[in-house]
Design an enzyme around this catalytic site. Sequence first.
Site, PDB file in Angstrom:
ATOM      1  N   ASP A 204      61.165  32.904  32.911  1.00 46.30           N
ATOM      2  CA  ASP A 204      62.627  32.953  31.924  1.00 46.30           C
ATOM      3  C   ASP A 204      62.541  32.514  30.820  1.00 46.30           C
ATOM      4  OD1 ASP A 204      65.600  33.502  31.501  1.00 46.30           O
ATOM      5  OD2 ASP A 204      65.984  31.882  32.766  1.00 46.30           O
TER       6      ASP A 204
ATOM      7  N   LYS B 129      57.879  36.944  39.653  1.00 48.25           N
ATOM      8  CA  LYS B 129      59.352  36.239  40.096  1.00 48.25           C
ATOM      9  C   LYS B 129      60.788  36.673  39.755  1.00 48.25           C
ATOM     10  CE  LYS B 129      60.044  30.968  39.648  1.00 48.25           C
ATOM     11  NZ  LYS B 129      61.042  29.882  38.466  1.00 48.25           N
TER      12      LYS B 129
ATOM     13  N   ASP C 163      64.515  35.223  40.186  1.00 48.75           N
ATOM     14  CA  ASP C 163      65.441  34.923  40.865  1.00 48.75           C
ATOM     15  C   ASP C 163      66.407  35.071  40.819  1.00 48.75           C
ATOM     16  OD1 ASP C 163      65.981  32.390  39.863  1.00 48.75           O
ATOM     17  OD2 ASP C 163      65.255  32.188  38.136  1.00 48.75           O
TER      18      ASP C 163
ATOM     19  N   TRP D 253      65.900  30.551  46.563  1.00 48.47           N
ATOM     20  CA  TRP D 253      66.010  28.635  46.743  1.00 48.47           C
ATOM     21  C   TRP D 253      66.600  28.414  47.942  1.00 48.47           C
ATOM     22  CZ3 TRP D 253      70.865  29.942  43.559  1.00 48.47           C
ATOM     23  CH2 TRP D 253      70.732  30.846  41.880  1.00 48.47           C
TER      24      TRP D 253
ATOM     25  N   ASP E 228      65.167  23.918  43.774  1.00 49.96           N
ATOM     26  CA  ASP E 228      64.204  23.874  42.571  1.00 49.96           C
ATOM     27  C   ASP E 228      63.817  22.181  42.754  1.00 49.96           C
ATOM     28  OD1 ASP E 228      64.940  25.774  41.400  1.00 49.96           O
ATOM     29  OD2 ASP E 228      65.533  24.963  39.376  1.00 49.96           O
TER      30      ASP E 228
END
Length: 396
Positions: A73, A149, A151, A190, A212
């Site tokens: 990020d 990636k 999220d 997640w 995480d």
Amino acid sequence: MLSNTQILTILGLSVVQVMGIIDPSLAKTPQMGWNSWNKYQCNVNETVIINTANAMVSSGLKDLGYHYINIDDCWSLHQRDNTTQRIAPDPTKFPNGISGVASKVHALGLKFGIYSDAGTNTCAGYPGSYGYEAIDAQAFSDWGVDYLKYDNCNNLGLAGNATISSKRYKRMGDALKNVSRPIFFSLCSWGTDDVWDWGRSIGGQSWRMSGDISDNWSSVVSITGQAVPIANISAPGGWNDMDMLEVGVHDQMTITEYTSHFSIWAAMKSPLILGNDITNMTNDIKNIITNNEVIAISQDSLGASVQQRSMKGNTQLFAGPLSKNGYVSLFLNEGNSTTNMTGTWSEIFNNPKANTHKSIAVRDLWAHKDLGRFQGSISVSVESHGVRMLKFSQQA
Ligand SMILES: *[C@@H]1O[C@H](CO)[C@@H](O)[C@H](O)[C@H]1NC(C)=O
Ligand SMILES: *[C@@H]1O[C@H](CO)[C@@H](O)[C@H](O)[C@H]1NC(C)=O
Ligand SMILES: *[C@@H]1O[C@H](CO)[C@@H](O)[C@H](O)[C@H]1NC(C)=O
Ligand SMILES: *[C@@H]1O[C@H](CO)[C@@H](O)[C@H](O)[C@H]1NC(C)=O
Ligand SMILES: *[C@@H]1O[C@H](CO)[C@@H](O)[C@H](O)[C@H]1NC(C)=O
Ligand SMILES: *[C@@H]1O[C@H](CO)[C@@H](O)[C@H](O)[C@H]1NC(C)=O
Ligand SMILES: *[C@@H]1O[C@H](CO)[C@@H](O)[C@H](O)[C@H]1NC(C)=O
Ligand SMILES: *[C@@H]1O[C@H](CO)[C@@H](O)[C@H](O)[C@H]1NC(C)=O
Ligand SMILES: *[C@@H]1O[C@H](CO)[C@@H](O)[C@H](O)[C@H]1NC(C)=O
């Protein structure tokens, strides 16, 4: 008639690129590389990325298979480019843009990854790709990105079951299939909404199966427990992602615990994405992440995760098959004192017809030592929070 190859050449595409799009060859084995988040969070810039890429080569990690250098990020401005609608790289952090840093990474023979989000904004509040999937996939392709990636923050509440989450992630899966550059698609949802059931079908090549990770032993134990019931989902083309490695990131685990963390991730076929400062490693940390015998288990061509065979007190025995009729077992001691563990052939090989009288050669992958031949079972001493990782050259 032109052959497919000739047509592709006229279109300016290489056969290798096109093969990456239409088959899962990017994910034949779990991906290996480095990501900026665990060490740097938002403090990322071209210098960090290029120094890391150089260290990847000079430390020998590249030759061991660690190929991806991935920015997490915080790489962009807070607003998209008003003209192109593309996400705008932060010119202070990345004065040569994302394409500039990608081409420097490529020049070292490495691959380059970036980060976005299946929502309106990333977790740190930068622009996300929801609603802009085609524009962003095209930009990533044009910039030379090899890995995304993706999220799950700020997702407009489009979550809560597999149907609704998979639809949101599929928008980017479809957009990536539509661009000329093969881009590895790493889902970071997640472990929600049974992503392991649909990640592969929407184009994902790995999917986070938990929340995480953090740099402590209880986090490693917790994620391992969550991976056990879904271990058999991982296979060439798509992998359960137990999250990025914490080995050597903030030194909040012992060397024994980091060794167990790395062993479990390798044996369960999680991606091996380093998070530590590889420009400045202690020998103990380097010895863990460069163990070529353990990396060979991760990258074994059969692509089968170990499975839990037994659980006694604070100990667990994992085992699973390798290519060429081999086998690997992992003896894990989550308890607070050294203990002896025994694995019988019928447990390890999980085969009711296991030949319990068969004599089998066993190798210790951390001691780098042949232990000799054993018949019917093997007993090992396992220190607190430690593992023993054994390779069997054949099955019983
Ligand atoms: C890049 O980031 C690193 C780590 O956060 C920092 O130490 C360094 O000063 C930054 N360099 C530039 C040129 O911004
Ligand atoms: C886009 O336009 C807004 C409003 O005119 C301006 O504040 C912003 O700086 C522009 N953003 C970029 C990335 O050009
Ligand atoms: C999934 O959630 C959406 C939105 O809440 C709902 O409309 C849909 O019926 C749910 N689907 C299933 C299969 O539960
Ligand atoms: C595929 O690409 C075309 C042309 O660039 C574009 O119009 C279309 O929206 C794209 N589809 C997806 C799913 O990204
Ligand atoms: C592990 O780290 C997480 C996140 O920092 C924290 O919430 C948790 O309390 C830590 N556990 C231990 C045992 O230190
Ligand atoms: C994985 O194991 C479960 C039971 O533990 C079983 O129901 C399922 O069919 C297996 N899946 C695959 C892909 O082997
Ligand atoms: C390198 O790591 C050591 C700890 O292992 C630390 O004390 C030192 O500050 C680090 N150096 C740099 C340049 O980050
Ligand atoms: C190990 O010791 C820690 C700290 O004293 C304790 O919290 C934990 O429950 C113990 N674990 C086991 C498996 O006994
Ligand atoms: C493990 O086995 C060895 C050899 O049989 C024995 O000497 C030792 O005391 C045992 N250790 C524990 C913790 O039971």
